[in-house]
Design a protein around this motif. Structure first.
Motif, mmCIF file in Angstrom:
data_model
loop_
_atom_site.group_PDB
_atom_site.id
_atom_site.type_symbol
_atom_site.label_atom_id
_atom_site.label_comp_id
_atom_site.label_asym_id
_atom_site.label_seq_id
_atom_site.Cartn_x
_atom_site.Cartn_y
_atom_site.Cartn_z
ATOM 1 N N VAL A 221 0.832 -1.208 0.000
ATOM 2 C CA VAL A 221 0.000 0.000 0.000
ATOM 3 C C VAL A 221 0.866 1.257 0.000
ATOM 4 O O VAL A 221 0.546 2.251 -0.666
ATOM 5 N N ARG A 222 1.966 1.243 0.730
ATOM 6 C CA ARG A 222 2.882 2.394 0.707
ATOM 7 C C ARG A 222 3.353 2.663 -0.715
ATOM 8 O O ARG A 222 3.360 3.808 -1.181
ATOM 9 N N LYS B 179 0.470 4.119 -2.828
ATOM 10 C CA LYS B 179 0.189 5.527 -2.559
ATOM 11 C C LYS B 179 1.252 6.419 -3.189
ATOM 12 O O LYS B 179 0.945 7.465 -3.770
ATOM 13 N N GLU B 180 2.501 6.011 -3.079
ATOM 14 C CA GLU B 180 3.591 6.802 -3.662
ATOM 15 C C GLU B 180 3.453 6.888 -5.180
ATOM 16 O O GLU B 180 3.812 7.890 -5.792
ATOM 17 N N GLU C 256 -5.010 4.422 -8.035
ATOM 18 C CA GLU C 256 -6.363 4.917 -7.789
ATOM 19 C C GLU C 256 -7.318 3.854 -7.260
ATOM 20 O O GLU C 256 -8.387 4.196 -6.722
ATOM 21 N N SER D 34 -6.325 3.367 3.731
ATOM 22 C CA SER D 34 -5.303 3.992 2.889
ATOM 23 C C SER D 34 -5.765 5.277 2.217
ATOM 24 O O SER D 34 -4.946 6.077 1.753
ATOM 25 N N ILE E 37 -7.371 5.100 -0.527
ATOM 26 C CA ILE E 37 -7.534 4.673 -1.920
ATOM 27 C C ILE E 37 -8.814 3.843 -2.024
ATOM 28 O O ILE E 37 -9.098 3.019 -1.152
#
Length: 281
Positions: free
Chosen positions: A84-85, A88-89, A93, A125, A127
């Motif tokens: 997930v990190r 996100k970086e 979407e 998150s 997202i």
């Protein structure tokens, strides 16, 4: 670009194949890309949840991702958090996460807590996501094949415990629908097959398909625990988990969610076994 993590797994491989068949841009992530075989046009990359740089590269340019890990339940440094990190970086979407039935809530408390943390990495998150919670995979029976090549006896734990197993192909079909058609955003979906059966009944079906007399041996509790420990779980947790399973009737609930989402009948174990065991004749 759609990224599929765990792309060589029973579900991940089906997701890759289905997306590629639609002509979509697919990137398949695996720790061992050199031995992977995917449909023509699929981009194959190395990705290891213990290697942040490899994840950064795998997620670069990705809009949607299918997340799963082969991490042992109860282990530290949740791999989903690392995925997930990276997502996100990269500005991903949409995430489709492969979890477990009821988020592990019917399991041992320590196991349930671990799965809650695992799912929260996605649901918290920011997202959009779809959480998939399938029960036992029909493909868990594939390890019987090597035993059947040696003889007519199969060793199976919890042989008399009913579950509602689901075909990996059906799980993958739900994942693909979430990734490509919309309408399932921020939903948690309990998925199951169409019938609750025991491993003994499954073996009887395989015996009929193979036209062989097959017998089932249920291991002792100690043997069952030893097998789980060999898979990487801490012994104390493995012992507690086995005791918990033996006391309850978990995983036998039949959900109609799979059928409603796919707008077709879900795969029975007999149908699935016809496809995957016929070759053993």
């Amino acid at each position: 670009m759609i990224l599929v993590t765990g792309a060589t797994g029973h579900v991940g491989a089906e997701v890759v194949t289905a997306l590629a068949a639609r002509g979509l841009a697919v990137r398949a992530m695996t720790r061992r890309p050199e031995g992977a075989r995917f449909p023509e046009g699929v981009e194959v990359v190395r990705g290891d949840c213990e290697d942040a740089e490899s994840l950064r590269e795998a997620f670069e340019g990705v809009r949607k991702a299918f997340l799963m890990t082969g991490q042992v339940t109860g282990s530290e440094n949740l791999h989903t958090k690392a995925q997930v990190r990276a997502a996100k970086e990269a500005g991903v979407e949409y995430l489709v996460k492969l979890s477990v039935a009821k988020g592990g809530e019917d399991s041992h408390p320590k196991v349930a807590a671990w799965h809650r943390e695992d799912e929260r990495a996605v649901t918290g998150s920011g997202i959009d996501y779809t959480m998939l919670r399938p029960g036992r995979f029909m493909s868990n029976t594939l390890h019987w094949k090597h035993m059947l090549r040696r003889g007519d006896e199969v060793t199976v734990a919890f042989a008399k415990k009913r579950t509602a197993p689901i075909a990996p192909e059906d799980i993958a079909a739900v994942a693909v629908k979430a990734l490509t058609e919309g309408g399932l955003a921020n939903q948690t979906l309990e998925l199951s097959g169409p019938e609750a059966i025991t491993p003994q009944q499954e073996l009887d079906i395989v015996a009929k398909i193979l036209n062989r007399r097959l017998t089932l041996r249920e291991p002792t509790v100690e043997e069952t625990v030893d097998g789980i420990v060999r898979g990487g779980m801490e012994r104390g947790l493995a012992e507690a988990l086995v005791e918990h399973v033996l006391r309850g009737d978990y995983g036998a609930e039949i959900s109609d969610a799979t059928e409603k989402i796919l707008e077709r009948k879900t795969t029975t174990f007999e149908q699935w076994a016809e496809k995957h065991f016929k070759e053993e004749q």
